[in-house]
Design an enzyme around this catalytic site. Sequence first.
Site, short mmCIF file in Angstrom:
data_model
loop_
_atom_site.label_atom_id
_atom_site.label_comp_id
_atom_site.label_asym_id
_atom_site.label_seq_id
_atom_site.Cartn_x
_atom_site.Cartn_y
_atom_site.Cartn_z
CB CYS A 118 80.87 58.75 -56.22
SG CYS A 118 82.02 57.64 -55.39
CG ASP A 155 68.91 54.32 -63.54
OD1 ASP A 155 69.69 55.28 -63.36
OD2 ASP A 155 69.22 53.13 -63.36
CD GLU A 181 53.95 35.79 -35.62
OE1 GLU A 181 54.25 36.81 -36.27
OE2 GLU A 181 54.15 34.63 -36.04
CG HIS A 192 57.54 35.75 -33.32
ND1 HIS A 192 57.34 34.89 -32.26
CD2 HIS A 192 58.05 36.89 -32.78
CE1 HIS A 192 57.70 35.49 -31.13
NE2 HIS A 192 58.14 36.71 -31.43
#
Length: 668
Positions: A312, A281, A540, A608
């Site tokens: 961006c 990173d 489940e 579940h």
Amino acid sequence: MSNNNNKDDSELQSRTHYYNPDRTAIPVKDDVDQLDKFGSPKLSANDHSFTNTDSVTSEDRPFSSPVSTLTSNSANFSDSSLQNSPVHPIPSPALSPTLNLGSRPDVKRVSSGGYFALPKQLTSIRQTHRPMSQQHRVPSFHPASDTAPPSPIPFHHHLRKKGSSMSIPGQTSIVSSNNGSEATNPPEEKLAIIMVGLPARGKSYIVNKLVRYYNWLQYNCKAFNVGNFRRKHASHSHDDASFFDPSNEEASKLRESFAMDTLDALLQWFEEEDGVVGIFDATNSTSKRRKAIVDHLSKVPYVTTLFIESICNDEQLIAANMRMKLVGPDYKDLNPEQSLRDFQERVRMYERKYEPLGKSEEDLNLRYIKVINVGKKVVAFNIRGFLAGQAVFFLLNFNLSPRQIWVTRHGESVDNVRGRIGGNAELTPLGRQFSEDLALFIDEKRDEFQERLYNDYSKESHLLQHGSHSFNGKQFETSFNCLTPSENTVNDPQVLDPEDEERLEKPYSVWTSMMQRSIQTAAYFDEEQYDIKAMRMLNEICSGICDGLTYEEIKSIYPKEYEARKLDKLNYRYPGSGGESYLDVIYRLQSVIVEIERMKHHVLVIGHRVITRIIIAYFLGCRREDIAYLNVPLHTVYCIEPQPYGTDFYQYNYDPNTRKFSRVPFSL
């Protein structure tokens, strides 16, 4: 006419063929010593002289027949047994389509239609009647040299290679050819993801999402942030914008040193801690830096490199990311207005030499993904490999839209009271009461969230008009480009459009399993206001032969299974038809998780115990050893709100006496 016949004879003589026995031949016992290790007759210089010239093309051998074409006018036999062998010049079918040699023992017909003479020395090889396979093709030989080559090595001994394909934890295994046993199959591929992008473009957000996703799929994944390494090893905790000036040679060398040291830490983690996916990173903003990274990683042959660039160009998203940076480690407890100016200057420093991914990477045939505006547009180039493909798949399916994700177990069932696992029991009266109150509670929370969106919208509209905002409680003026809407509205910039306020009204989905107790828990939701859908993926865990038993009965009837489950609950698979493990259920739920990430509206999952554990473990980023032990009791509802900085969690417990849900500290 005679000239034509002579011409045909000449052509016929030049196309003489011999038969070389195939590798499926079974040797007579007395002749075993005359065979080489591949089952071919041992040949020496005293036998005959052949040269491998491969004059017959694949088109000449449409069925991959073991055709050995030899030019007879260059033959030079020295062995008397071969010299006396009947050599019959046989034309190809095109030259003599009516030729019939009957059943001569020294001639064999092949699938392409031609005939080939068998040298006497080779008649002791008893032929099988099985057709020649592609693996047993024999190279062609010509008696055009004085030196006999060694026996030809079959094709598969030259080119056969061990394949490499996907390895999925709990879903793939290595099968031993010795005893048919299975062993775990650790991933052979290791993936190094290299982030690219200017500051405040969402790189760390993407990194955190990928780390969580890969770890949830049980691939050991870890992020290595160069900024964290710099802050840890630098002489002082804060570097101002001048440290990132590309003309500052001393700082540039230091930044490169920090980057390579961080990359070395990633490689060490691969080697020493069985890492599978490591994420580097950093901005990695120039082609020169990225080339240096590739060269560094190329020293390790088992590592595949994938670049991911975050772009961006949405001002509102950039503004929100900048605000997050101002409360980050580089600017913590500093003057917010001064911090903002410094960070903007840092970004400008990077922009001066920023080079996006593109032609230079394509010329080197590197793999890359470009993510634009947090997944609104994704560009992928040269993606190969299972792990890299998972990254593309995931990045195509996530967004920052404000929404709520609710997760709960079904209401109390008859089998819950009896302590039996599995089954398809109905709800008890208490379970039906919980179901009725759950629908009212979700209605209430849906309205509250909607009101919050409208309030945030009004507040941001005011800020856009007056151009001011606060950081850490301090008010200061900002330019339009630095306006910072709240987390809730900036994540979906389209909600800021006054003409599109209907986007503030979020749809709602309710998902259940195919089992009665889950479907009955959703019975009180209004089908006009909620999209209710049953999914088999939410069933489940299947307990196989243990279905319908209590844990005490399992301990008594299947003591070995009981102990095996206790030792490794995550990997343990119930025996019997359809029996599953936690890992099986994780991969069954993969499409559900990706769909939740993709959706921009609310969802309630009525699952579940195992289903609830696995879904919550994904959003929490739980360690693998904790997944199977999360405490998720009946009649407890969990709310998850994705945020740019992470995830907010809330927990509500149901009181059957007051029939109310109360918020309590989140705990598992």
